[in-house]
Design an enzyme around this catalytic site. Sequence first.
Site, PDB file in Angstrom:
ATOM      1  N   GLY A  40       7.115  -0.878   7.431  1.00 41.73           N
ATOM      2  CA  GLY A  40       7.731  -1.124   8.735  1.00 41.73           C
ATOM      3  C   GLY A  40       6.892  -2.054   9.592  1.00 41.73           C
ATOM      4  N   GLU A  59      -4.660  -1.541  12.454  1.00 39.33           N
ATOM      5  CA  GLU A  59      -4.589  -0.811  11.179  1.00 39.33           C
ATOM      6  C   GLU A  59      -5.863   0.006  10.980  1.00 39.33           C
ATOM      7  OE1 GLU A  59      -2.416  -0.002   8.547  1.00 39.33           O
ATOM      8  OE2 GLU A  59      -4.222   1.137   8.066  1.00 39.33           O
ATOM      9  N   GLY A 110       0.949   1.652   2.680  1.00 42.25           N
ATOM     10  CA  GLY A 110       1.159   2.295   1.390  1.00 42.25           C
ATOM     11  C   GLY A 110       1.366   1.313   0.254  1.00 42.25           C
ATOM     12  N   ALA A 115       3.618   2.500  -6.225  1.00 48.63           N
ATOM     13  CA  ALA A 115       3.889   2.152  -7.619  1.00 48.63           C
ATOM     14  C   ALA A 115       4.927   1.033  -7.731  1.00 48.63           C
ATOM     15  CB  ALA A 115       4.359   3.386  -8.367  1.00 48.63           C
ATOM     16  N   VAL A 256      -1.642   5.396  23.873  1.00 49.93           N
ATOM     17  CA  VAL A 256      -0.695   4.367  24.328  1.00 49.93           C
ATOM     18  C   VAL A 256      -0.157   4.869  25.661  1.00 49.93           C
ATOM     19  CG1 VAL A 256       1.491   3.174  23.845  1.00 49.93           C
ATOM     20  CG2 VAL A 256      -0.003   3.814  21.948  1.00 49.93           C
ATOM     21  N   HIS A 496       6.570  10.808  -0.830  1.00 59.58           N
ATOM     22  CA  HIS A 496       7.742  10.265  -0.135  1.00 59.58           C
ATOM     23  C   HIS A 496       8.108  11.083   1.088  1.00 59.58           C
ATOM     24  CE1 HIS A 496       8.864   8.526  -4.323  1.00 59.58           C
ATOM     25  NE2 HIS A 496       7.961   7.796  -3.705  1.00 59.58           N
ATOM     26  N   GLY A 529       8.822   4.989   7.953  1.00 55.45           N
ATOM     27  CA  GLY A 529       9.596   6.021   7.260  1.00 55.45           C
ATOM     28  C   GLY A 529      10.031   7.168   8.161  1.00 55.45           C
TER      29      GLY A 529
HETATM   30  C1  FAD Z   1       0.510   6.949  -4.867  1.00 51.27           C
HETATM   31  C2  FAD Z   1       1.769   6.531  -4.172  1.00 51.27           C
HETATM   32  C3  FAD Z   1       2.775   5.880  -4.894  1.00 51.27           C
HETATM   33  C4  FAD Z   1       3.947   5.494  -4.246  1.00 51.27           C
HETATM   34  N1  FAD Z   1       4.894   4.808  -4.960  1.00 51.27           N
HETATM   35  C5  FAD Z   1       6.025   4.392  -4.333  1.00 51.27           C
HETATM   36  C6  FAD Z   1       6.979   3.607  -5.026  1.00 51.27           C
HETATM   37  O1  FAD Z   1       6.832   3.274  -6.192  1.00 51.27           O
HETATM   38  N2  FAD Z   1       8.083   3.198  -4.345  1.00 51.27           N
HETATM   39  C7  FAD Z   1       8.291   3.544  -3.041  1.00 51.27           C
HETATM   40  O2  FAD Z   1       9.326   3.173  -2.486  1.00 51.27           O
HETATM   41  N3  FAD Z   1       7.389   4.268  -2.373  1.00 51.27           N
HETATM   42  C8  FAD Z   1       6.258   4.689  -2.970  1.00 51.27           C
HETATM   43  N4  FAD Z   1       5.327   5.397  -2.273  1.00 51.27           N
HETATM   44  C9  FAD Z   1       5.608   5.729  -0.869  1.00 51.27           C
HETATM   45  C10 FAD Z   1       5.343   4.537   0.031  1.00 51.27           C
HETATM   46  O3  FAD Z   1       4.002   4.152  -0.069  1.00 51.27           O
HETATM   47  C11 FAD Z   1       5.679   4.920   1.471  1.00 51.27           C
HETATM   48  O4  FAD Z   1       6.986   5.447   1.517  1.00 51.27           O
HETATM   49  C12 FAD Z   1       5.613   3.724   2.386  1.00 51.27           C
HETATM   50  O5  FAD Z   1       4.347   3.113   2.314  1.00 51.27           O
HETATM   51  C13 FAD Z   1       5.886   4.156   3.825  1.00 51.27           C
HETATM   52  O6  FAD Z   1       5.955   2.989   4.612  1.00 51.27           O
HETATM   53  P1  FAD Z   1       5.705   3.069   6.172  1.00 51.27           P
HETATM   54  O7  FAD Z   1       6.026   1.753   6.749  1.00 51.27           O
HETATM   55  O8  FAD Z   1       6.413   4.261   6.702  1.00 51.27           O
HETATM   56  O9  FAD Z   1       4.147   3.381   6.375  1.00 51.27           O
HETATM   57  P2  FAD Z   1       2.871   3.093   5.492  1.00 51.27           P
HETATM   58  O10 FAD Z   1       3.147   2.082   4.449  1.00 51.27           O
HETATM   59  O11 FAD Z   1       2.338   4.417   5.038  1.00 51.27           O
HETATM   60  O12 FAD Z   1       1.871   2.447   6.535  1.00 51.27           O
HETATM   61  C14 FAD Z   1       1.405   3.120   7.666  1.00 51.27           C
HETATM   62  C15 FAD Z   1       0.043   2.560   8.027  1.00 51.27           C
HETATM   63  O13 FAD Z   1      -0.298   3.004   9.336  1.00 51.27           O
HETATM   64  C16 FAD Z   1      -1.679   3.236   9.398  1.00 51.27           C
HETATM   65  N5  FAD Z   1      -1.943   4.165  10.497  1.00 51.27           N
HETATM   66  C17 FAD Z   1      -1.621   5.471  10.590  1.00 51.27           C
HETATM   67  N6  FAD Z   1      -2.013   5.980  11.768  1.00 51.27           N
HETATM   68  C18 FAD Z   1      -2.617   4.958  12.443  1.00 51.27           C
HETATM   69  C19 FAD Z   1      -3.231   4.868  13.720  1.00 51.27           C
HETATM   70  N7  FAD Z   1      -3.303   5.918  14.559  1.00 51.27           N
HETATM   71  N8  FAD Z   1      -3.773   3.686  14.082  1.00 51.27           N
HETATM   72  C20 FAD Z   1      -3.703   2.601  13.253  1.00 51.27           C
HETATM   73  N9  FAD Z   1      -3.128   2.649  12.029  1.00 51.27           N
HETATM   74  C21 FAD Z   1      -2.573   3.816  11.633  1.00 51.27           C
HETATM   75  C22 FAD Z   1      -2.008   3.815   8.033  1.00 51.27           C
HETATM   76  O14 FAD Z   1      -3.372   3.609   7.742  1.00 51.27           O
HETATM   77  C23 FAD Z   1      -1.079   3.026   7.122  1.00 51.27           C
HETATM   78  O15 FAD Z   1      -1.736   1.917   6.555  1.00 51.27           O
HETATM   79  C24 FAD Z   1       4.129   5.778  -2.876  1.00 51.27           C
HETATM   80  C25 FAD Z   1       3.119   6.418  -2.152  1.00 51.27           C
HETATM   81  C26 FAD Z   1       1.945   6.788  -2.787  1.00 51.27           C
HETATM   82  C27 FAD Z   1       0.866   7.471  -1.971  1.00 51.27           C
END
Ligand code: FAD
Length: 580
Positions: A40, A59, A110, A115, A256, A496, A529
Amino acid sequence: MALGHDPSDTGPSDNARSDNARSDKRPFDFDFIVIGSGFGGSVSAHRLVEKGYKVAVMEMGRRWTPDNLPRTSWSIHRWFWRPRLGLRGFFNMRLFRHATIFHGCAVGGGSITYACTLLPPPQKVWTSGSWSSLADWQSEMPRHYETASNMLGLTENKILGPADHLLQKAADASGVGHTFYCTKVGIFQSADGTPGQTFLDPFFGGEGPARSACIACGGCMMGCRHGAKNTLDLNYLYLAEKHGAKVFPETKVVDVRPLDGASDGSAGYEVSTVKSIAWMHRQPRRFTCRAVVFSASSLGTMELLFRLKEKGSLPAVSGELGKHVRTNSESLIGARTPGYSQDLSQGIAIGSGVYIDEHTHIEAVRYPLGSDAMGFLTTILTDGSPGPRRIALWLKNVMGSMLRHPFKTVRVLQPRGWAREFVILLCMQALEGEIEMRWQHPWFWPFHKFLVSRGEKVPTYIPKANEFAKKFAQLTGGFAMSMLPEILFDVPGTAHCIGGCVIADSPGHGVVDHRHRVFGYKNMYICDGSVVAANLGVNPSFTITALAERAMSFIAPKAETGWNDAPLAIVHAKVHADAG
Ligand SMILES: Cc1cc2nc3c(=O)[nH]c(=O)nc-3n(C[C@H](O)[C@H](O)[C@H](O)COP(=O)(O)OP(=O)(O)OC[C@H]3O[C@@H](n4cnc5c(N)ncnc54)[C@H](O)[C@@H]3O)c2cc1C
Ligand code: SF4
């Protein structure tokens, strides 16, 4: 209702003009601050920069390159994220009563550890949950999935490893062979090139970085050291930075607050940060901005918003915060075959999948050669309903196996050689089921509040999945396996976690409107998410990316903005008040 004209789309209103007059007196550090650089966050940063905004991305995690990524999971300090213990990796694991949640923490979120499986959910997700009537999702989403697909470099997996062939055979033996499919993935697999061959930017017409073709090492979840995995730092975030976004790694957002006493945020926000990897000197900093995008993941955004609501920084965040959290009803099982003739770690992390019934989906998952640390968590497969009886059955199974095959049993219970001999079967169910996260003192720690899970337990034992694991093991002459925490604590593991700040029609039902605008505030969005309002039943990153693309498509270019973007429920209230 939400499909029609939205009054906040027009140019600056009278209120907006006075907001602007007030906030124009101060220079802002940034137009937008994006919190988190995952799916996102990276989409938001890229699209906002394109629209002419000055953007910062905060980050918490580190920046990773092929040179500093760990070779195997034994490099715990470069794999796990637990900075207070000196572990500064990109993979986090949080234990709750209802689930162990795995998530990423890095520049690129993530995507560094994921994967790479990019699957669209079934159409029925758009007609269930609190978002169902808020937009014509079925006609709107395809174009956003298409954009996401181009940006993430989605392709059908062309590399089937031994584990994928075994999955197909097990599916045939179970009568569901016709459901076998090669996953759609975000990996650069050149059709004609040699594995490992480097190509000048194959995706963005020369705007992007050079890339190398996948060598099928199975290492995607340990971070790709070969430049083949389409992580966000090589697409969305790369382009955002190239065009001016400033990324602050190792920077955790801790506060914030609306500026200048405008409690709805119309005068902008102050964002406070600390150094995330520091123990003592946490280097507090403050930044001002006109607008904020929370993109800290489902767990991260919930946690931050609970903290800010409680401390009075953002008290108007909806009381629905933490509700409708979903885990894709996952269960991890698998099969281990000591001395198997082929290296089961070869291939990509998730190369293929099958549907064992209408609701139940299984993917073949692997770790790279030598990444055996997870071997401590796997044990002999055990059926049965959760609780002491299942633990007793597990002990009986282990003892029985010890008596029948003492050497082989010791071999499968110790971690050495695990990645070479093990195929994880990731089972996901598209069945409704949700939990709630609350901000409470846990019973064992009265000093601080934490996220605490509540609600019905998600099943850790899916009988059909266990049967499938047994069939799989029979094919190789190996052992069907379960995850130890699922048996001992009846807690499923999930990568997930979604929901917690879901899209809804009003703050009485969710935290954001269908354009991801936070109820109670202006110029504040959530793009991660946490907004997902239905159980997807497939890996969620593709959907999170497409939803973020859609949310950003509604934001006006900088030259046209009135800085007056308010969620629909508030706009309705104002329209009604004006009418009265
Ligand atoms: C081992 C593993 C394998 C996976 N494989 C798959 C796959 O094959 N396909 C799939 O669709 N999904 C997969 N996922 C899930 C996927 O990674 C997540 O669904 C996705 O990354 C979520 O996206 P997001 O934008 O919600 O947040 P994220 O990608 O989790 O990013 C959020 C970021 O915010 C940062 N953050 C949090 N709090 C703060 C704060 N207070 N200040 C600053 N930064 C902060 C975190 O460090 C993180 O980097 C996998 C997850 C794991 C752990
Ligand atoms: S299989 Fe290896 S080379 Fe291919 S994307 Fe995954 S980590 Fe990179």
